[in-house]
Scaffold this active site. Structure first.
Site, PDB file in Angstrom:
ATOM      1  N   ARG A 254      40.250   9.145  61.441  1.00 23.46           N
ATOM      2  CA  ARG A 254      40.256  10.330  60.583  1.00 23.46           C
ATOM      3  C   ARG A 254      39.322  11.418  61.108  1.00 23.46           C
ATOM      4  O   ARG A 254      39.298  12.522  60.581  1.00 23.46           O
ATOM      5  CB  ARG A 254      39.869   9.928  59.163  1.00 23.46           C
ATOM      6  CG  ARG A 254      40.627   8.714  58.651  1.00 23.46           C
ATOM      7  CD  ARG A 254      40.377   8.470  57.192  1.00 23.46           C
ATOM      8  NE  ARG A 254      41.112   9.433  56.384  1.00 23.46           N
ATOM      9  CZ  ARG A 254      41.107   9.437  55.056  1.00 23.46           C
ATOM     10  NH1 ARG A 254      40.390   8.567  54.395  1.00 23.46           N
ATOM     11  NH2 ARG A 254      41.792  10.331  54.393  1.00 23.46           N
TER      12      ARG A 254
ATOM     13  N   GLU B 152      34.429  11.120  56.850  1.00 20.94           N
ATOM     14  CA  GLU B 152      34.278  10.674  58.240  1.00 20.94           C
ATOM     15  C   GLU B 152      34.065  11.840  59.197  1.00 20.94           C
ATOM     16  O   GLU B 152      33.267  11.747  60.133  1.00 20.94           O
ATOM     17  CB  GLU B 152      35.517   9.863  58.658  1.00 20.94           C
ATOM     18  CG  GLU B 152      35.680   8.548  57.925  1.00 20.94           C
ATOM     19  CD  GLU B 152      36.445   8.679  56.615  1.00 20.94           C
ATOM     20  OE1 GLU B 152      36.630   7.645  55.955  1.00 20.94           O
ATOM     21  OE2 GLU B 152      36.852   9.813  56.260  1.00 20.94           O
TER      22      GLU B 152
ATOM     23  N   LYS C 155      34.556   0.581  36.020  1.00 20.32           N
ATOM     24  CA  LYS C 155      35.126  -0.313  37.025  1.00 20.32           C
ATOM     25  C   LYS C 155      34.817  -1.760  36.626  1.00 20.32           C
ATOM     26  O   LYS C 155      33.690  -2.088  36.274  1.00 20.32           O
ATOM     27  CB  LYS C 155      34.536  -0.004  38.410  1.00 20.32           C
ATOM     28  CG  LYS C 155      35.230  -0.731  39.553  1.00 20.32           C
ATOM     29  CD  LYS C 155      34.751  -0.225  40.903  1.00 20.32           C
ATOM     30  CE  LYS C 155      35.493  -0.928  42.040  1.00 20.32           C
ATOM     31  NZ  LYS C 155      35.088  -0.437  43.371  1.00 20.32           N
TER      32      LYS C 155
END
Length: 588
Positions: free
Chosen positions: A362, A334, A246
């Protein structure tokens, strides 16, 4: 030397290049992303990490006929630049500009809108099954998903189904060991062992009946091209495991991947972040939460902190640093976070479950079935409530008041300032007989000297901020500060009373009765959707109490609000001090 990117508008142009030219194109694409994001801001590290993959995918596959989905979409900047949006890329995430995420209505190359993570596998499988049903067996279906996102429950559900189909799907696992914060969990450890060559003999993806290949270097274009060409000729479900870095190509972004996920403005040559003015400012609400939970946890051994993959964004990182055995990042999960908190509450612990407002959507069933139905005193801290700015409609936290208000047993509180946030957290950890949701916005509060001593808040009580004799303004949460500014600039301010209602549920019925008895006009103001929100709750009570005056509800209209700065969006929605002042003056 001739620039390659200059002459590429669409992937068809890219496919005219020789393979030997592609590394140069990747270098130019990376530089283009850095140049724009350095001044316009946005998500940086994720897109830099997949530059070679982006070039390779559009070179090998016949997009947009072949379907390509980028999970979350943080990493789709290179994709956007190569698919017709190069000239307008500097409008990325700006008001009336292009979205920071893939968006179906924006381009034929954006096959699925992705702002929340872990949706790509289910969506691409749906598209592949649709192709089969239409008799098209040649179309390719590719989903790019990160190692943090693939650990989410929904991604596993998709993989579980994919493995028992013969759908023409290629999953590319972009393994860089980080989402926004470093990846966590057993799957992360497994992938680390795969990279080291020390994983157990059985491959988890092969066990799921996927044709697995890799891991390969995701920055080696010749290797990528060769493997993608090979996989293109194979039918059925496949998974290619690539290793990337990244922030690749910008040294600072590689060294500090958390900060450079979305770094703000920086020097495009050195990568140095632009220093912000040193003036003293009120704290961010997330930091008030983060420091306050540490303060409370040191005095109450039962206090626990939980976040689904947002330790930095929620500022739970402070507790993870000071009390690591009692603060948990559970990854992009979640649903698990909510029910984990419920299990802890059932055993007498005091869990603070910190989830962005948009992401609690969610885990809605878990809030109802596992928390509220059992009346377990989980403390939900909903960061990023209201309009969040340039992340746009996938991230605005404007539905929470409406979708939570209808749930029995659940208390809903919105602090107007840092002191109220601290005091409700203090109140909640002392022991409630029901769950509570505390919602607060992205950004800064109002008080520089915010570390005040704690005091308990009586559940279901509002407070009057200003007296008046004709118009009662009822605000909920931080937006009350805009109301205060508006009233300060109105000439006949004595006609206006202002109430900080604090609780959307239960409402302060004593204050409401008094308001209905004494005021001709009642104006409710909230930074959530009008339908089913705080204003609707007041209207419900007005009907019960047979109020004969006029009630007006200010909030977010029945629409998805686009991206833009928070200031621009509140202006558009008529919820800043200037708009509120103009609105109130018509009733004087």
């Amino acid at each position: 030397m001739k620039k390659l990117l200059k002459n590429i508008e669409l992937p068809n142009d890219l496919r005219q290049l020789q393979k030997e030219q592609l590394p140069k194109l990747a270098k130019e694409l990376r530089e283009f992303i850095i140049d724009v994001v350095a001044t316009k801001e946005g998500h940086l590290g994720a897109s830099l990490g997949v530059v070679e993959l982006t070039v390779a995918l559009h070179y090998v596959f016949e997009t947009p006929n072949d379907k390509l989905i980028w999970d979350v979409g943080h990493q789709a900047y290179g994709h956007k630049i190569l698919t017709g949006r190069k000239e307008i890329f500097d409008t990325n995430r700006q008001l009336n500009g292009i979205s920071g995420f893939p968006k179906r209505s924006e381009s034929a190359y954006d096959d699925f809108s992705t702002g929340h993570s872990s949706t790509s596998i289910s969506a691409i499988l749906g598209m592949a099954m649709a192709s089969q049903l239409k008799g098209d067996t040649q179309k390719q279906h590719i989903a790019v998903i990160g190692d943090a996102s693939i650990a989410s429950g929904m991604a596993f559900e998709g993989l579980n189904h994919l493995g028992v189909t013969n759908a023409n799907v290629l999953i590319i696992l972009n393994d860089n060991a980080i989402g926004i914060d470093p990846s966590v969990g057993a799957l992360k450890k497994y992938l680390t062992n795969v990279k080291k060559g020390t994983a157990k003999e059985e491959n988890i993806f092969e066990c799921l009946n996927l044709n697995y290949s890799g891991p390969i270097d995701g920055h080696d274009l010749p290797v990528l091209l060769k493997e993608l060409e090979r996989l293109k000729s194979i039918q059925g479900p496949r998974l290619l495991h690539i290793i990337t870095t990244k922030g690749k190509g910008l040294k600072k972004a590689e060294e500090n991947q958390v900060a450079y996920h979305a770094p703000g403005k920086f020097d495009k040559l050195t990568g140095e972040l632009k220093k912000k003015s040193p003036q003293q400012q009120p704290p961010k609400y997330q930091d008030v939460f983060g420091h306050t939970i540490v303060e409370l946890a040191k005095k109450n051994k039962n206090v626990i902190g939980i976040t689904p993959a947002m330790p930095t964004g929620s500022s739970l990182k402070y507790m993870m640093e000071e009390l690591p055995e009692r603060a948990f990042d559970v990854g992009i999960a979640e649903q698990h976070a909510v029910t984990l908190a419920a299990g802890m509450a059932a055993e007498g612990l005091v869990p603070f479950c910190n989830i962005y407002s948009t992401f609690l959507q969610r885990a809605y069933d878990q809030v109802i079935h596992d928390v509220a139905l059992q009346n377990l005193p989980v403390i939900f801290c909903l960061d990023r409530a209201g309009l969040v700015g340039q992340d746009g409609p996938t991230h605005h936290g404007v539905f929470d008041l409406a979708y939570l208000r209808c749930i029995p047993n659940l208390i809903i509180f919105a602090p107007m300032n840092e002191g109220e946030l601290r005091n409700i957290m203090y109140t909640a950890q002392k022991g409630l007989e029901a769950p509570i949701a505390i919602r607060y916005p992205r950004g800064r509060g109002t008080t520089i000297a915010w570390r005040t001593s704690f005091s308990e808040i009586e559940i279901g009580t509002a407070k009057q901020i200003k007296k008046g004799n004709k118009i009662a303004v009822l605000s909920l949460g931080h937006i009350g500060n805009e109301v205060q500014k508006a009233i300060e600039n109105i000439s006949k301010a004595d006609t206006i009373a202002h109430y900080d209602m604090r609780f959307a549920k239960p409402l302060d019925l004593n204050i409401l009765k008094s308001i209905f008895e004494n005021f001709e006009y009642v104006i409710t103001i909230e930074d959530g959707c009008k339908i089913g929100g705080f204003g609707s709750a007041v209207l419900d009570q007005a009907n019960v109490l047979n109020y004969q005056g006029t009630i007006k509800v200010l909030g977010i209209d029945d629409t998805f609000v686009q991206q833009g700065t928070v200031e621009e969006l509140y202006d558009i929605c008529g919820l800043n001090a200037k708009a509120i002042k103009t609105y109130l003056e018509q009733f004087q």
